[in-house]
Scaffold this active site. Sequence first.
Site, PDB file in Angstrom:
ATOM      1  N   ASP A  93       0.770  -1.181   0.147  1.00 35.89           N
ATOM      2  CA  ASP A  93       0.094   0.026   0.045  1.00 35.89           C
ATOM      3  C   ASP A  93       1.117   1.262  -0.140  1.00 35.89           C
ATOM      4  OD1 ASP A  93      -1.924   1.578   0.005  1.00 35.89           O
ATOM      5  OD2 ASP A  93      -2.745   0.791   2.004  1.00 35.89           O
ATOM      6  N   ASP A 272      -7.405  -7.638   1.345  1.00 41.49           N
ATOM      7  CA  ASP A 272      -6.566  -7.608   2.532  1.00 41.49           C
ATOM      8  C   ASP A 272      -7.337  -6.981   3.916  1.00 41.49           C
ATOM      9  OD1 ASP A 272      -6.264  -4.768   1.554  1.00 41.49           O
ATOM     10  OD2 ASP A 272      -5.115  -4.455   3.563  1.00 41.49           O
ATOM     11  N   CYS A 310     -11.346 -27.776  10.790  1.00 43.66           N
ATOM     12  CA  CYS A 310     -10.132 -26.987  10.231  1.00 43.66           C
ATOM     13  C   CYS A 310      -8.785 -27.773  10.356  1.00 43.66           C
ATOM     14  CB  CYS A 310     -10.040 -25.832  11.268  1.00 43.66           C
ATOM     15  SG  CYS A 310      -8.466 -24.721  10.720  1.00 43.66           S
ATOM     16  N   CYS A 312      -5.714 -26.581  10.247  1.00 40.98           N
ATOM     17  CA  CYS A 312      -4.405 -25.698  10.266  1.00 40.98           C
ATOM     18  C   CYS A 312      -3.509 -26.433  11.344  1.00 40.98           C
ATOM     19  CB  CYS A 312      -4.738 -24.232  10.807  1.00 40.98           C
ATOM     20  SG  CYS A 312      -5.281 -24.111  12.482  1.00 40.98           S
ATOM     21  N   CYS A 315      -5.255 -26.328  15.063  1.00 43.12           N
ATOM     22  CA  CYS A 315      -6.348 -27.130  15.090  1.00 43.12           C
ATOM     23  C   CYS A 315      -6.132 -28.698  15.260  1.00 43.12           C
ATOM     24  CB  CYS A 315      -7.555 -27.063  14.217  1.00 43.12           C
ATOM     25  SG  CYS A 315      -8.434 -25.294  14.651  1.00 43.12           S
ATOM     26  N   HIS A 341      -4.524 -19.864  12.836  1.00 42.76           N
ATOM     27  CA  HIS A 341      -5.787 -20.249  12.777  1.00 42.76           C
ATOM     28  C   HIS A 341      -6.636 -19.312  11.935  1.00 42.76           C
ATOM     29  CE1 HIS A 341      -9.596 -22.174  13.315  1.00 42.76           C
ATOM     30  NE2 HIS A 341     -10.158 -20.957  13.446  1.00 42.76           N
TER      31      HIS A 341
END
Lengths: 377, 377
Positions: A93, A272, A310, A312, A315, A341
């Site tokens: 940005d 984003d 999940c 991840c 998890c 997560h």
Amino acid sequence: MLRLNLIAQDKNSKARAGWFQTDHGIVETPIFMPVGTQGTVKAVNQNYLEHEIKAQIVLSNTYHLYLRPGTEILEAAGGLHKFMNWQKLILTDSGGYQVFSLTELRKLKENGVEFRSHLDGSKHFFTPEKVIQIQRSIGSDIMMVLDECAPYPCEYEYAKKSVQLTSNWAVLNKNAFINSEPKYGHTQYLFGIIQGSVYKDLRKKSAEDLLELDFDSYAIGGLAVGEPTEQMYELVDYTTDFMLFDRPRYLMGVGRPENILESIARGVDMFDCVMPTRNARNANVFTWNGTLSMRNAKYKDDFNPLDENCNCYTCRNFSRAYIRHLFVAEEILALELASIHNLYFYLELVRQARAKIIDGSFYLWKNEIINNISIRN
Amino acid sequence: MLRLNLIAQDKNSKARAGWFQTDHGIVETPIFMPVGTQGTVKAVNQNYLEHEIKAQIVLSNTYHLYLRPGTEILEAAGGLHKFMNWQKLILTDSGGYQVFSLTELRKLKENGVEFRSHLDGSKHFFTPEKVIQIQRSIGSDIMMVLDECAPYPCEYEYAKKSVQLTSNWAVLNKNAFINSEPKYGHTQYLFGIIQGSVYKDLRKKSAEDLLELDFDSYAIGGLAVGEPTEQMYELVDYTTDFMLFDRPRYLMGVGRPENILESIARGVDMFDCVMPTRNARNANVFTWNGTLSMRNAKYKDDFNPLDENCNCYTCRNFSRAYIRHLFVAEEILALELASIHNLYFYLELVRQARAKIIDGSFYLWKNEIINNISIRN
């Protein structure tokens, strides 16, 4: 130009699935970009970012990197990719949003904006040329123009002047871009930012002004700054119609998971937001069955993962009870586990959206998912 | 008993290399145990702890775990191993050291110590029996007795009474241990703690009292509390002679890398210390060429790794310049990267010490290494 290669379009909405290629690899859209303002995604290391979260592109910030570590060090490092050891895409940005947030510390001028550093009060002057120059030193794959991000609420006259200023600066941004070269051998692209606050005619004018300048692609700026969500959706829907069909469309700073799905349905490809990482650090996690507040005592002996659906790192390995313990005991590991997560959830959300666009079931899926994920447990 | 299987002894010192086995695996000695006071090694996740740092055993704390998350939750989880998802060994300190640090908040009694929680001021009473009970609920592989850790400096008369109290409590610890069972199916061992402040005759008495009770093995407590380093070495050297030859000898809370090497030379096998993680969070890192203070401006454009001889995740991927930037910008990633590096350094230090003991070159190697690592850059 940065061409979006379309592979599917939803029949019941403006959602599309595609991909675009840069020298740092391919991005499959729709995509969410984790925010790494200062050259690091807060509390998550690059290994997890790449291999667990499977981020394809991260967002960093020109204003922050300019102040720290500074362009001299970034150039000595060979650019931000090498400095932070990240081989995939980086979008920066321009810092316009940050500078305009320094309401007490900045003075808007015709050719740029003067501001004082939030760190040490030192005085700086950002012009469109300067901001392109800094992004050349950073070496981001996608650079953003310096624009004025109008506040909300915003009088029509202010918004109109602001769009004109953004259009004038866009010319300078574009010229500075054309008249400079990448420093590290890879191609850099420049996106224009469509402003116009909540006024459709101004959004239209801003889009038309910028399209004339033929940027590599375009973003929608100045939304999710406080306006009602329905109004944001309407403005996104309205504005994407002016944006080129074969370029990735980026909606800046958005948003909650449901905002992302609704904006995909309105033709947006890139997103984003600090929400997944910021909320994680505040013990708020996203799941496919709504949000959880992990300091809540009801999780103290809950040995299920944050989200049973999940996959991840967090998890697969840890329980809600353990994560609650870490937050209550103010342990740093809590921040990492919750951030991994939440980012995994956001990336999985756009991956699934993409798969549903491709298999033709996006619209019904989206409505069902939004119902589920919006629950506050 | 917990037998230490010796595989080598140094000819020029009391250093030895060995291993011992528990239901959670084998520990190769000499070993350093990362400290995870509250069921997490600060700023480092279990994946890095196991696969990068290659920790074989971590230390946690009875006092802290008793207060948070509490034994009820630990039991519901199936013990600390499952709660924190750590399959290798756990040693728990009894919490005596922590309770005795609460000088304003505790009252020593004949059969235990009354104290107020540092968290909420609530009143608690630790007895030897209670501390064994809590460690049964935690399920640590190695439990430590409740002892009195005398302050430094300490009058002879106080130290003498303190040793007597520790010996009296040791009987109660041992009885409570014999009269209770592990809760999770794996064997738990109990170590006695030799006290005696800086007085050799008291160290001898403490060792003899405890040996009579036939603990699974023994630790040296009450050192590294402020006494001169040379005096600590002398007391370690003196005390290890009373400790059984075929059991792992544990020196509690020690220390700097050079303290560990010198204590290995004096016959110690096991170490723990908060230094690698605490120093990391303060931007102080260990290298084979001395310590670095990573906020120092001289590293701002130093693109070498923290230590060119280190193979940790941090050194394989990131430069001093990047790590300095992360510290200066107060980014959480700084804490993780520095903690991983420092713990890797400590584990590598004891691994190398072990290899040198086995190949017969420990003594000269130790002196050379201490010269190098003691430099403050």
